[in-house]
Design an enzyme around this catalytic site. Structure first.
Site, mmCIF file in Angstrom:
data_model
loop_
_atom_site.group_PDB
_atom_site.id
_atom_site.type_symbol
_atom_site.label_atom_id
_atom_site.label_comp_id
_atom_site.label_asym_id
_atom_site.label_seq_id
_atom_site.Cartn_x
_atom_site.Cartn_y
_atom_site.Cartn_z
ATOM 1 N N THR A 1 0.823 -1.210 0.000
ATOM 2 C CA THR A 1 0.000 0.000 0.000
ATOM 3 C C THR A 1 0.857 1.261 0.000
ATOM 4 O O THR A 1 0.521 2.250 -0.666
ATOM 5 C CB THR A 1 -0.965 0.015 1.194
ATOM 6 O OG1 THR A 1 -0.226 -0.159 2.412
ATOM 7 C CG2 THR A 1 -1.998 -1.100 1.080
ATOM 8 N N ARG B 1 24.093 -13.445 6.449
ATOM 9 C CA ARG B 1 23.572 -12.086 6.252
ATOM 10 C C ARG B 1 24.533 -11.228 5.431
ATOM 11 O O ARG B 1 24.100 -10.369 4.668
ATOM 12 C CB ARG B 1 23.296 -11.427 7.606
ATOM 13 C CG ARG B 1 21.991 -11.893 8.219
ATOM 14 C CD ARG B 1 21.749 -11.238 9.579
ATOM 15 N NE ARG B 1 21.790 -9.799 9.536
ATOM 16 C CZ ARG B 1 20.802 -9.023 9.073
ATOM 17 N NH1 ARG B 1 19.700 -9.576 8.601
ATOM 18 N NH2 ARG B 1 20.909 -7.714 9.109
ATOM 19 N N LEU C 1 9.989 -6.238 5.963
ATOM 20 C CA LEU C 1 10.124 -6.913 7.257
ATOM 21 C C LEU C 1 11.416 -7.715 7.359
ATOM 22 O O LEU C 1 11.424 -8.881 7.753
ATOM 23 C CB LEU C 1 8.906 -7.820 7.491
ATOM 24 C CG LEU C 1 7.546 -7.114 7.431
ATOM 25 C CD1 LEU C 1 6.419 -8.102 7.704
ATOM 26 C CD2 LEU C 1 7.495 -5.944 8.406
ATOM 27 N N ILE D 1 17.979 -4.811 7.989
ATOM 28 C CA ILE D 1 18.956 -4.509 6.938
ATOM 29 C C ILE D 1 20.369 -4.911 7.379
ATOM 30 O O ILE D 1 20.805 -4.525 8.467
ATOM 31 C CB ILE D 1 18.923 -3.004 6.600
ATOM 32 C CG1 ILE D 1 17.535 -2.601 6.096
ATOM 33 C CG2 ILE D 1 19.978 -2.659 5.554
ATOM 34 C CD1 ILE D 1 17.113 -3.301 4.842
ATOM 35 N N ASN E 1 13.064 4.562 6.151
ATOM 36 C CA ASN E 1 12.060 3.578 6.536
ATOM 37 C C ASN E 1 10.812 4.290 7.041
ATOM 38 O O ASN E 1 10.897 5.376 7.623
ATOM 39 C CB ASN E 1 12.631 2.681 7.646
ATOM 40 C CG ASN E 1 11.620 1.651 8.135
ATOM 41 O OD1 ASN E 1 11.050 0.902 7.350
ATOM 42 N ND2 ASN E 1 11.393 1.609 9.446
ATOM 43 N N HIS F 1 7.771 3.782 9.700
ATOM 44 C CA HIS F 1 7.362 2.966 10.853
ATOM 45 C C HIS F 1 6.023 3.483 11.368
ATOM 46 O O HIS F 1 5.841 4.697 11.508
ATOM 47 C CB HIS F 1 8.400 3.026 11.966
ATOM 48 C CG HIS F 1 8.066 2.134 13.120
ATOM 49 N ND1 HIS F 1 8.236 0.767 13.073
ATOM 50 C CD2 HIS F 1 7.539 2.409 14.340
ATOM 51 C CE1 HIS F 1 7.824 0.243 14.219
ATOM 52 N NE2 HIS F 1 7.401 1.210 14.996
ATOM 53 N N ASP G 1 14.632 0.372 13.781
ATOM 54 C CA ASP G 1 13.748 1.521 14.022
ATOM 55 C C ASP G 1 14.475 2.655 14.733
ATOM 56 O O ASP G 1 13.950 3.304 15.638
ATOM 57 C CB ASP G 1 12.508 1.091 14.820
ATOM 58 C CG ASP G 1 11.656 0.092 14.072
ATOM 59 O OD1 ASP G 1 11.690 0.096 12.831
ATOM 60 O OD2 ASP G 1 10.961 -0.707 14.718
ATOM 61 N N GLU H 1 0.985 7.545 6.976
ATOM 62 C CA GLU H 1 2.007 6.879 6.167
ATOM 63 C C GLU H 1 1.971 7.279 4.695
ATOM 64 O O GLU H 1 3.009 7.595 4.094
ATOM 65 C CB GLU H 1 1.872 5.359 6.279
ATOM 66 C CG GLU H 1 2.160 4.808 7.666
ATOM 67 C CD GLU H 1 2.040 3.290 7.697
ATOM 68 O OE1 GLU H 1 2.543 2.630 6.764
ATOM 69 O OE2 GLU H 1 1.446 2.751 8.649
#
Length: 208
Positions: free
Chosen positions: A13, A66, A91, A94, A108, A110, A151, A181
């Site tokens: 979205t 990773r 989700l 990084i 980002n 949040h 975050d 958002e």
């Protein structure tokens, strides 16, 4: 022309809000160069394809560790000469190698007013469940630059949203998306593209 890549995990979205904002000129001088998902089944990839945007699926589980996953992300973004990476419902934590390679070039969105209701474990409906459980009367959304902590990083934009009596996590989630958002993420991309954002001593500043 600012070239951006958008990372997604679900329905997309926020991706759609960005696509629409580029199309109507709210986001200026910007091209969505690439949409990357960690999930092949993410509907966001269909949204991108319908808009004629190149897509890629890069799943962390397909890589030995990773660091190897992070190197592949760096490779594909470098290959497309990306100026800004936008995490829009992505989700995945990084990898440090990506953060370091694209320092202050990753943002980002949040769904809370950071530093409240954020960090490891706070994603999706869990954020809104936490807001309701603590009895907050106001919540909202935050756009921030990404660093090595979940975050965390310099806050660029925030918008408050009222918590209503009788809200469920689902109704609150929808209101935060619609009222916050979908507005501040396109605004943030435009501000960065117009070179109105600087970061000094860990604080993001916006020029008039």
């Amino acid at each position: 022309m600012q070239k951006i890549a958008i990372c997604v995990s679900g329905g997309g979205t926020n991706l759609q809000a960005i696509i629409d904002a580029v199309a109507n000129g709210t986001i200026r001088d910007t091209k969505i160069e690439l949409v990357v998902s960690n999930k092949k089944e993410a509907y966001a990839l269909e949204r991108a394809a319908k808009a004629g945007i190149e897509t890629a699926c890069i799943c962390p589980k397909d890589y030995a560790d990773r660091e190897t996953f992070g190197k592949e992300m760096v490779r594909i973004f470098d290959e497309h000469e990306i100026d800004l990476i936008v995490l829009a419902g992505y989700l995945v934590i990084i990898p440090e190698i990506l953060v370091q390679h694209y320092r202050n070039k990753i943002i980002n969105i949040h769904p809370s007013l950071i530093p409240a209701h954020c960090g490891m474990g706070y994603y999706g409906l869990k954020v809104h469940e936490s807001v309701l459980a603590t009895g907050n009367k106001v919540t909202g959304a935050t756009v921030h630059f990404v660093d090595e902590v979940a975050d965390h990083g310099p806050i660029l934009l925030q918008k408050a949203v009222k918590v209503c009596e009788g809200d469920t996590p689902e109704t609150l989630q929808r209101r935060v998306m619609e009222e916050a958002e979908w507005h501040i993420l396109p605004e943030a991309i435009d501000l960065i593209g117009q070179k109105k954002v600087t970061i000094v001593n860990g604080i993001a500043h916006i020029a008039d």
